[in-house]
Structures are given as structure tokens and as C-alpha cells.
Design a protein around this motif. Structure first.
Motif, PDB file in Angstrom:
ATOM      1  N   VAL A   1       5.815   6.291   7.675  1.00 27.18           N
ATOM      2  CA  VAL A   1       4.576   5.520   7.522  1.00 27.18           C
ATOM      3  C   VAL A   1       4.861   4.219   6.771  1.00 27.18           C
ATOM      4  N   ILE A   2       5.575   4.318   5.663  1.00 26.09           N
ATOM      5  CA  ILE A   2       5.904   3.118   4.882  1.00 26.09           C
ATOM      6  C   ILE A   2       6.703   2.135   5.730  1.00 26.09           C
ATOM      7  N   GLN A   3       7.678   2.643   6.455  1.00 27.52           N
ATOM      8  CA  GLN A   3       8.498   1.770   7.300  1.00 27.52           C
ATOM      9  C   GLN A   3       7.650   1.090   8.365  1.00 27.52           C
ATOM     10  N   ARG A   4       6.688   1.823   8.920  1.00 31.69           N
ATOM     11  CA  ARG A   4       5.819   1.260   9.963  1.00 31.69           C
ATOM     12  C   ARG A   4       5.005   0.094   9.409  1.00 31.69           C
ATOM     13  N   PHE A   5       4.469   0.250   8.197  1.00 33.01           N
ATOM     14  CA  PHE A   5       3.716  -0.835   7.571  1.00 33.01           C
ATOM     15  C   PHE A   5       4.630  -2.039   7.309  1.00 33.01           C
ATOM     16  N   GLU A   6       5.816  -1.782   6.806  1.00 36.13           N
ATOM     17  CA  GLU A   6       6.732  -2.883   6.499  1.00 36.13           C
ATOM     18  C   GLU A   6       7.205  -3.573   7.771  1.00 36.13           C
TER      19      GLU A   6
ATOM     20  N   MET B   1       4.082  -6.101   6.446  1.00 35.01           N
ATOM     21  CA  MET B   1       3.654  -5.902   5.064  1.00 35.01           C
ATOM     22  C   MET B   1       4.894  -5.729   4.193  1.00 35.01           C
ATOM     23  N   ALA B   2       5.502  -6.859   3.866  1.00 38.94           N
ATOM     24  CA  ALA B   2       6.755  -6.852   3.117  1.00 38.94           C
ATOM     25  C   ALA B   2       6.602  -6.099   1.805  1.00 38.94           C
ATOM     26  N   ASP B   3       7.564  -5.257   1.532  1.00 36.27           N
ATOM     27  CA  ASP B   3       7.610  -4.469   0.295  1.00 36.27           C
ATOM     28  C   ASP B   3       6.325  -3.665   0.070  1.00 36.27           C
TER      29      ASP B   3
ATOM     30  N   SER C   1       3.563  -1.592  -3.379  1.00 36.52           N
ATOM     31  CA  SER C   1       2.120  -1.803  -3.530  1.00 36.52           C
ATOM     32  C   SER C   1       1.342  -0.497  -3.643  1.00 36.52           C
ATOM     33  N   ILE C   2       1.986   0.627  -3.410  1.00 34.06           N
ATOM     34  CA  ILE C   2       1.300   1.920  -3.459  1.00 34.06           C
ATOM     35  C   ILE C   2       0.963   2.241  -4.907  1.00 34.06           C
TER      36      ILE C   2
END
Length: 146
Positions: free
Chosen positions: A35-40, A44-46, A50-51
Motif C-alpha cells: 500500500v505504501i509503495q503504491r502511494f509513493e 506521494m513522495a515519502d 507522513s503516516i
């Protein structure tokens, strides 16, 4: 909020509860990372930094919290022939005044649709009660025979 569908717990014998917990933790870590990789990857850099809060629930927790069979948040099977209008109706076809609401009935699965279904069932019951009350009042009125 991000929802990542997870398979329900297996009903096959074998493996301890600890084995299931370990497997689930690996699955949750893998899903979180995806999920994090998909956002990045979407720009959505880094995103990771931001979590500020997160909660990850797996089938074991769903089962423990809500007594969901096999920890399945989707209720009955989730293939195309079990979606939307193909799910059972909220009112039992033979037993009058028996209603069901939840992931395994119409309108469908997932918390928003379950809440919509709960509202629909509540409205149906209230409408039926209103009709019955009106019928009772009509029966109680003295007849105006001349």
C-alpha cells in the motif's frame, strides 16, 4: 482509510494458533508495504514518513472481535454470483417478520453497505409496524351503523 481484502482463515486442520498469527503478521506487513509503495509510486513522495497513525486488522482479530466465521469480513463467498442482487434478500422468504442484515445479505458487503442495509431493514420494520397499528386502530373503532 485503506482496505486490503485478505483471505479468510482456513478451516483445514493443521498448524497452531501461533502459526496462524505468524502467517497473518507476515501477510499484514507485506500488504502494508504494498500500500505504501503504491502511494509513493503514484507521486506521494515519502508517504511513509507522513503516516501519523495506523491500525491493521487481520482475520484473527475480526474473528475475535465480531465472531466472524473464519475472520471473513465479506460474509458468504465473494465471487461475482454473490454480489449485489444475487445475495439473499433481507427478509426471509418463508418466515414472516424474520429479517437479516449484514455482509451476507443485500445490499452487500462492507461496512457502508451493511449500514445501508440496516437502515433499509429498520425502515421496513417501522413501515410494517405503522400499517399494523393503523389496522388495529381501524378494528377498534366502533362502527357507525345508522
Amino acid at each position: 482509510m485503506v482496505l486490503v481484502p485478505a483471505p479468510p482463515l482456513t478451516e483445514e486442520e493443521g498448524g497452531s494458533l501461533e502459526d496462524l498469527r505468524d502467517a497473518e503478521e507476515r501477510l499484514k506487513a507485506k500488504a502494508r508495504e504494498a500500500v505504501i509503495q503504491r502511494f509513493e509510486d503514484a507521486g506521494m513522495a515519502d508517504f511513509r514518513s507522513s503516516i501519523v497513525d495506523e491500525s491493521i486488522r487481520g482475520p484473527l482479530e475480526w474473528k475475535a472481535l465480531f465472531n466472524l466465521r473464519r475472520g471473513s469480513v465479506f460474509g458468504i463467498a465473494h465471487p461475482m454470483d454473490q454480489l449485489s442482487l444475487f445475495r439473499p434478500a433481507p427478509e426471509h422468504p418463508k418466515l414472516r417478520n424474520l429479517f437479516s442484515v449484514g455482509a451476507s445479505t443485500r445490499p452487500g458487503n462492507g461496512v457502508p453497505l451493511v449500514l445501508v442495509g440496516a437502515q433499509q431493514v429498520a425502515n421496513s420494520i417501522l413501515a410494517r409496524e405503522k400499517e399494523l397499528a393503523a389496522a388495529r386502530r381501524a378494528m377498534m373503532k366502533p362502527s357507525s351503523a345508522s
